[in-house]
Design a protein around this motif. Structure first.
Motif, PDB file in Angstrom:
ATOM      1  N   GLU A  22      -8.947  12.397  -3.102  1.00  0.00           N
ATOM      2  CA  GLU A  22      -9.225  11.934  -4.463  1.00  0.00           C
ATOM      3  C   GLU A  22      -8.767  10.491  -4.656  1.00  0.00           C
ATOM      4  N   GLU A  23      -7.614  10.165  -4.099  1.00  0.00           N
ATOM      5  CA  GLU A  23      -7.097   8.803  -4.231  1.00  0.00           C
ATOM      6  C   GLU A  23      -7.976   7.804  -3.480  1.00  0.00           C
ATOM      7  N   VAL A  24      -8.455   8.207  -2.294  1.00  0.00           N
ATOM      8  CA  VAL A  24      -9.337   7.336  -1.520  1.00  0.00           C
ATOM      9  C   VAL A  24     -10.635   7.091  -2.280  1.00  0.00           C
ATOM     10  N   ALA A  25     -11.195   8.144  -2.887  1.00  0.00           N
ATOM     11  CA  ALA A  25     -12.428   7.994  -3.660  1.00  0.00           C
ATOM     12  C   ALA A  25     -12.222   7.036  -4.829  1.00  0.00           C
ATOM     13  N   LEU A  26     -11.083   7.155  -5.511  1.00  0.00           N
ATOM     14  CA  LEU A  26     -10.786   6.257  -6.628  1.00  0.00           C
ATOM     15  C   LEU A  26     -10.644   4.827  -6.150  1.00  0.00           C
ATOM     16  N   TRP A  27      -9.969   4.636  -5.026  1.00  0.00           N
ATOM     17  CA  TRP A  27      -9.775   3.304  -4.443  1.00  0.00           C
ATOM     18  C   TRP A  27     -11.113   2.681  -4.069  1.00  0.00           C
ATOM     19  N   HIS A  28     -11.997   3.470  -3.462  1.00  0.00           N
ATOM     20  CA  HIS A  28     -13.313   2.967  -3.075  1.00  0.00           C
ATOM     21  C   HIS A  28     -14.171   2.633  -4.298  1.00  0.00           C
ATOM     22  N   ALA A  29     -13.845   3.247  -5.415  1.00  0.00           N
ATOM     23  CA  ALA A  29     -14.548   2.949  -6.673  1.00  0.00           C
ATOM     24  C   ALA A  29     -13.872   1.809  -7.433  1.00  0.00           C
ATOM     25  N   HIS A  30     -13.007   1.063  -6.732  1.00  0.00           N
ATOM     26  CA  HIS A  30     -12.307  -0.113  -7.269  1.00  0.00           C
ATOM     27  C   HIS A  30     -11.231   0.254  -8.287  1.00  0.00           C
ATOM     28  N   GLY A  31     -10.738   1.498  -8.200  1.00  0.00           N
ATOM     29  CA  GLY A  31      -9.658   1.913  -9.071  1.00  0.00           C
ATOM     30  C   GLY A  31      -8.317   1.814  -8.374  1.00  0.00           C
ATOM     31  N   ASP A  32      -7.260   2.158  -9.107  1.00  0.00           N
ATOM     32  CA  ASP A  32      -5.900   2.143  -8.576  1.00  0.00           C
ATOM     33  C   ASP A  32      -5.456   3.577  -8.291  1.00  0.00           C
ATOM     34  N   PRO A  33      -5.347   3.971  -7.020  1.00  0.00           N
ATOM     35  CA  PRO A  33      -4.867   5.319  -6.718  1.00  0.00           C
ATOM     36  C   PRO A  33      -3.399   5.462  -7.108  1.00  0.00           C
ATOM     37  N   TYR A  67       0.810  -1.216   0.000  1.00  0.00           N
ATOM     38  CA  TYR A  67       0.000   0.000   0.000  1.00  0.00           C
ATOM     39  C   TYR A  67       0.848   1.274   0.000  1.00  0.00           C
ATOM     40  N   GLY A  68       2.161   1.126  -0.052  1.00  0.00           N
ATOM     41  CA  GLY A  68       3.023   2.293  -0.146  1.00  0.00           C
ATOM     42  C   GLY A  68       2.853   3.240   1.024  1.00  0.00           C
ATOM     43  N   VAL A  69       2.641   4.524   0.705  1.00  0.00           N
ATOM     44  CA  VAL A  69       2.581   5.557   1.738  1.00  0.00           C
ATOM     45  C   VAL A  69       1.353   5.429   2.631  1.00  0.00           C
ATOM     46  N   TRP A  70       0.396   4.573   2.279  1.00  0.00           N
ATOM     47  CA  TRP A  70      -0.783   4.388   3.116  1.00  0.00           C
ATOM     48  C   TRP A  70      -0.564   3.403   4.257  1.00  0.00           C
ATOM     49  N   GLU A  71       0.509   2.662   4.236  1.00  0.00           N
ATOM     50  CA  GLU A  71       0.718   1.653   5.275  1.00  0.00           C
ATOM     51  C   GLU A  71       0.959   2.327   6.631  1.00  0.00           C
ATOM     52  N   GLY A  72       0.196   1.884   7.629  1.00  0.00           N
ATOM     53  CA  GLY A  72       0.319   2.437   8.970  1.00  0.00           C
ATOM     54  C   GLY A  72      -0.386   3.755   9.175  1.00  0.00           C
ATOM     55  N   VAL A  73      -1.131   4.214   8.181  1.00  0.00           N
ATOM     56  CA  VAL A  73      -1.836   5.494   8.252  1.00  0.00           C
ATOM     57  C   VAL A  73      -3.297   5.239   8.615  1.00  0.00           C
ATOM     58  N   THR A  74      -3.862   6.044   9.507  1.00  0.00           N
ATOM     59  CA  THR A  74      -5.250   5.843   9.909  1.00  0.00           C
ATOM     60  C   THR A  74      -6.196   6.184   8.753  1.00  0.00           C
ATOM     61  N   PRO A  75      -7.400   5.617   8.754  1.00  0.00           N
ATOM     62  CA  PRO A  75      -8.382   5.975   7.725  1.00  0.00           C
ATOM     63  C   PRO A  75      -8.676   7.472   7.693  1.00  0.00           C
ATOM     64  N   GLU A  76      -8.708   8.102   8.844  1.00  0.00           N
ATOM     65  CA  GLU A  76      -8.987   9.534   8.898  1.00  0.00           C
ATOM     66  C   GLU A  76      -7.886  10.337   8.213  1.00  0.00           C
ATOM     67  N   GLU A  77      -6.643   9.926   8.439  1.00  0.00           N
ATOM     68  CA  GLU A  77      -5.538  10.639   7.794  1.00  0.00           C
ATOM     69  C   GLU A  77      -5.539  10.400   6.294  1.00  0.00           C
ATOM     70  N   ARG A  78      -5.876   9.193   5.862  1.00  0.00           N
ATOM     71  CA  ARG A  78      -5.978   8.931   4.421  1.00  0.00           C
ATOM     72  C   ARG A  78      -7.003   9.857   3.779  1.00  0.00           C
ATOM     73  N   GLU A  79      -8.178   9.952   4.416  1.00  0.00           N
ATOM     74  CA  GLU A  79      -9.239  10.797   3.862  1.00  0.00           C
ATOM     75  C   GLU A  79      -8.809  12.269   3.810  1.00  0.00           C
ATOM     76  N   ARG A  80      -8.077  12.697   4.841  1.00  0.00           N
ATOM     77  CA  ARG A  80      -7.674  14.102   4.907  1.00  0.00           C
ATOM     78  C   ARG A  80      -6.591  14.449   3.895  1.00  0.00           C
ATOM     79  N   ARG A  81      -5.593  13.562   3.749  1.00  0.00           N
ATOM     80  CA  ARG A  81      -4.433  13.865   2.915  1.00  0.00           C
ATOM     81  C   ARG A  81      -4.599  13.450   1.454  1.00  0.00           C
TER      82      ARG A  81
END
Length: 207
Positions: free
Chosen positions: A103-114, A86-100
């Motif tokens: 757009e990438e989180v939205a793409l990931w949730h839509a089954h895309g590759d951020p 997961y690269g830079v997302w490893e060890g990061v909280t869901p809240e921090e992912r959403e904040r930082r």
């Protein structure tokens, strides 16, 4: 030909809701107990001499050894069963992912590759998982053994979609829970049936 794909036991990062990916996080005390419970349930279903293979990450290897040590068999290791990076997302909280990275989180949730540093794309994960499972199933079949492969939530789900020819654009199958397994039948390379999914030691009697 029977194949079991098993997810590892609980880790502290599972408890905290963090993506582990390629980070090598050990099992918690509960995770070790889960591994023993899963092993006890699987012993009656995989024969006296299954072919056991695991991801190189400690959480998967430890879970695999709970079964292998009961049966006195070895644990093979295959890099292709490693969890998705997961690269830079490893060890990061869901809240921090959403904040930082909204757009990438939205793409990931839509089954895309951020597009993130170090993030392993769906197709790459699926290709190595299919190759690994097919190759180890070939060996197990040649040796007259049941295959039990220990891996991780995301890579198993993506691999199952590939083995069953399901599109990655839909989350048809959910991730396995900790020490849950999928049971499959392979008639030939590329010809698979999912017999059971997300079975645990607690539910196996009714699955």
């Amino acid at each position: 030909m029977q194949v079991f794909l098993v997810r590892h036991g609980q880790t502290q990062w599972n408890v905290e809701g963090l993506l582990q990916g390629s980070s090598d996080i050990p099992l918690t005390d509960l995770g070790r107990r889960q591994a023993e419970s899963a092993a006890a349930a699987l012993v009656a279903r995989v024969g006296d001499d299954p072919l056991i293979v695991a991801s190189p990450l400690e959480r998967a290897r430890h879970t695999a050894h709970a079964l292998a040590d009961r049966l006195g068999v070895d644990v093979e290791v295959d890099e292709r069963l490693r969890e998705r990076a997961y690269g830079v997302w490893e060890g990061v909280t869901p809240e921090e992912r959403e904040r930082r990275w909204p757009e990438e989180v939205a793409l990931w949730h839509a089954h895309g590759d951020p597009m993130l540093p170090g993030f392993e794309e769906h197709d790459a994960v699926q290709s190595r998982m299919i190759a690994g499972v097919e190759d180890w199933t070939d060996r197990a079949e040649a040796e007259g053994r049941i295959l039990v492969a220990f891996a991780h939530g995301s890579c198993v789900r993506v691999g199952l979609h590939g083995l069953l020819d399901l599109p990655l654009t839909h989350r048809t199958l959910g991730n396995l829970g900790n020490t849950a397994w999928s049971q499959l039948t392979r008639r030939a390379r590329g010809d698979w049936t999912l017999d059971r999914h997300n079975v645990t030691a607690d539910t196996v009697a009714v699955a």
